[in-house]
Design a protein around this motif. Structure first.
Motif, PDB file in Angstrom:
ATOM      1  N   VAL B  75     -27.954  13.120  32.157  1.00 56.72           N
ATOM      2  CA  VAL B  75     -27.222  14.334  31.806  1.00 56.72           C
ATOM      3  C   VAL B  75     -25.738  14.140  32.060  1.00 56.72           C
ATOM      4  CG1 VAL B  75     -29.093  15.991  32.077  1.00 56.72           C
ATOM      5  CG2 VAL B  75     -27.776  15.305  34.080  1.00 56.72           C
ATOM      6  N   LYS B  76     -24.929  14.645  31.122  1.00 54.57           N
ATOM      7  CA  LYS B  76     -23.474  14.546  31.290  1.00 54.57           C
ATOM      8  C   LYS B  76     -23.001  15.815  31.999  1.00 54.57           C
ATOM      9  CE  LYS B  76     -21.007  12.748  27.706  1.00 54.57           C
ATOM     10  NZ  LYS B  76     -20.302  13.007  26.444  1.00 54.57           N
ATOM     11  N   LEU B  77     -23.453  15.943  33.231  1.00 54.19           N
ATOM     12  CA  LEU B  77     -23.102  17.071  34.095  1.00 54.19           C
ATOM     13  C   LEU B  77     -22.989  16.474  35.487  1.00 54.19           C
ATOM     14  CD1 LEU B  77     -25.850  19.581  32.893  1.00 54.19           C
ATOM     15  CD2 LEU B  77     -23.404  19.992  32.694  1.00 54.19           C
ATOM     16  N   ASP B  78     -22.429  17.228  36.422  1.00 58.87           N
ATOM     17  CA  ASP B  78     -22.454  16.731  37.791  1.00 58.87           C
ATOM     18  C   ASP B  78     -23.909  16.553  38.194  1.00 58.87           C
ATOM     19  OD1 ASP B  78     -19.751  16.748  38.020  1.00 58.87           O
ATOM     20  OD2 ASP B  78     -19.639  18.719  38.960  1.00 58.87           O
ATOM     21  N   SER B  79     -24.236  15.371  38.695  1.00 56.42           N
ATOM     22  CA  SER B  79     -25.637  15.144  39.030  1.00 56.42           C
ATOM     23  C   SER B  79     -25.734  14.193  40.209  1.00 56.42           C
ATOM     24  CB  SER B  79     -26.402  14.579  37.831  1.00 56.42           C
ATOM     25  OG  SER B  79     -25.869  13.329  37.450  1.00 56.42           O
TER      26      SER B  79
END
Ligand SMILES: Cc1ncc(C[n+]2csc(CCOP(=O)(O)OP(=O)(O)O)c2C)c(N)n1
Ligand code: SF4
Ligand code: SF4
Ligand code: SF4
Ligand SMILES: [Mg+2]
Lengths: 93, 340
Positions: B75-79
């Motif tokens: 995912v291109k989110l903070d993870s």
């Protein structure tokens, strides 16, 4: 399309038309899109992609109603549908 | 035969999938096996993020270890990809440190209900404000198909070669008993309903839990001679029963038996953060301040402040955040403001 009861506004309803796009390299040949498309638009190709999987191809483009089911069910983010009337936007803008 | 613009090998770089904005597409194709169901569950989840309208910067995805745990890397989110079983404690810490975040745990049945089982039940008991997505493939996929607490009776796994016999967890029942605010179960075939449940869970206050039954083709399906994930999807089609509000005591899953799906629990209980504030405001009065909000406010002030070294004279960022800490807190915590 066949109806069990013709809707009162059937003459005003425009059946949407979709156009299928495939990112061939991502496909793993699971056939979910072919099996679950409600309109029988897709078939599996006899060709292989670079990873050695068969991928789907469009057999009946005129039947696609842009329902997006193939897009949502594909586990590999490989296939998607866009409305046919609009110019294809590849999102690169 | 093909008349539409189906992209042929070699020209696909012109095309972008509608979900590529939330995917690290340079890492695709992903590692999941052909006909594995995890990808479809992720697809529905990404769609739900967009539907929830939560700003991308306010979302954090936390995964444990396992095939499902790889979601954090796609995912291109903070993870954050935590250690095995510890996704929920990490997510809890993240939420307490920054209340504004929508923290989502995305992990497998083994990670969440075996090694991480204690964290799962206590987060639900506390009604901790996080969303937990559990991809239940009835097995430890990543490590070679060992039996999990969710493996249904008599299924063959690498650790139960003559068939499992332990009673399995009925996850909705477990989470209901512990106090979760929202509990739903779907299979990876129920893409529309699963997406709707993810959206509801993301917007629900308190602890929300969505179980997504999905095929593990390589280990679960193959070992049990059930074909591939494709056959399991068809099995879900023929053997799922939608029963919203079903009694969770009756939704346990037997081997190749009926799967009851639906939204089982949707209720409001005070969250851990609410109870924590309430208790300490009542007992400590003025002396109590919402520590996590102080940190968030200071971080915001830092972000808004011009970088040090520029000639901007209007405001001094460092002093600003110091003031913030002082405003909200007791004198003894003035060091809060200097965390830059
Ligand atoms: C402390 C620790 N113990 C054991 C393991 C080995 N291990 C890695 S993934 C896993 C199970 C994963 O199962 P599940 O959460 O169901 O994920 P799936 O692969 O099925 O998606 C195990 C036991 C580990 N990585 N760390
Ligand atoms: S959009 Fe719907 S009708 Fe068109 S190919 Fe996909 S599943 Fe079939
Ligand atoms: S669902 Fe996706 S991965 Fe499966 S065959 Fe269709 S395009 Fe390929
Ligand atoms: S081992 Fe099972 S769970 Fe893991 S990617 Fe393969 S099919 Fe999916
Ligand atoms: Mg598993």
């Amino acid at each position: 399309m066949r109806y069990w009861r013709v809707p009162l506004d059937a003459d005003q309803i425009k059946i949407p038309q979709g156009e299928i796009h495939l990112l061939v390299d991502r496909c793993k040949g699971c056939e979910f899109c072919v099996e679950f498309c409600p309109r029988g638009v897709l078939v599996m190709s006899s060709e292989y992609n670079p990873k050695g999987y068969h991928y789907p191809e469009v057999a009946h483009p005129e039947l696609c109603v842009d329902c997006d089911l193939c897009e949502v069910i594909c586990p590999d983010f490989a296939i998607f549908c866009l409305p046919k009337t609009e110019e294809v936007n590849d999102g690169a803008s | 035969m093909t008349q539409t613009k189906t992209t042929q090998p070699g020209s696909e770089q012109e095309l972008k999938h509608p979900q590529d904005h939330l995917l690290r597409s340079d890492r695709l194709p992903h590692i999941w096996c052909a006909t594995c169901g995890i990808g479809t569950v992720l697809k529905c989840f990404i769609e739900a993020i967009d539907r929830s309208k939560i700003p991308y910067d306010d979302i954090a995805i936390v995964s444990g270890i396992g095939c499902t745990g790889r979601v954090a890397g796609y995912v291109k989110l903070d993870s954050y990809h935590t250690t095995h079983g510890r996704a929920i404690p990490f997510a809890t810490g993240l939420k307490l440190a920054n209340r504004r975040l929508k923290v989502v745990v995305f992990s497998g049945d083994g990670d969440l209900s075996a090694i991480g089982g204690n964290h799962l039940i206590h987060a639900a008991r506390r009604n901790m404000d996080i969303t937990v997505v559990c991809v239940n493939n009835f097995i430890y996929g990543m490590t070679g198909g060992q039996a999990a607490p969710t493996t249904p009776g008599t299924a063959v796994t690498s650790t139960t070669p003559w068939g499992a016999f332990e009673p399995a967890f009925n996850l909705p029942q477990l989470l209901e008993a512990c106090g979760a605010s929202y509990v739903a179960r779907w299979t990876s075939l129920h893409v529309r309903r699963l997406t709707k449940s993810f959206t509801e869970a993301l917007l629900k206050k308190g602890f929300s839990f969505v179980e997504a039954i999905a095929p593990c083709s390589t280990l679960y399906a193959r070992r049990n001679r059930l074909g591939s994930g494709y056959d399991l999807m068809k099995f879900y089609h023929d053997h799922s029963e939608i029963r919203h509000g079903a009694d969770v005591n009756e939704v346990d899953i037997g081997f190749q038996d009926k799967i009851t799906v639906g939204k089982f629990i949707d209720r409001d209980r005070p969250t851990w953060l609410e109870l924590n504030d309430q208790q300490h405001e009542a007992t400590l009065g003025e002396k109590y301040y919402r520590h996590a909000e102080t940190i968030a406010a200071a971080a915001e002030a830092d972000a808004a402040a011009p970088p040090t070294g520029t000639a901007e004279k209007t405001q001094d960022g460092g002093k600003d955040s110091g003031k913030d800490g002082g405003k909200n807190g007791g004198k003894d915590d003035s060091k809060e403001g200097s965390h830059a």
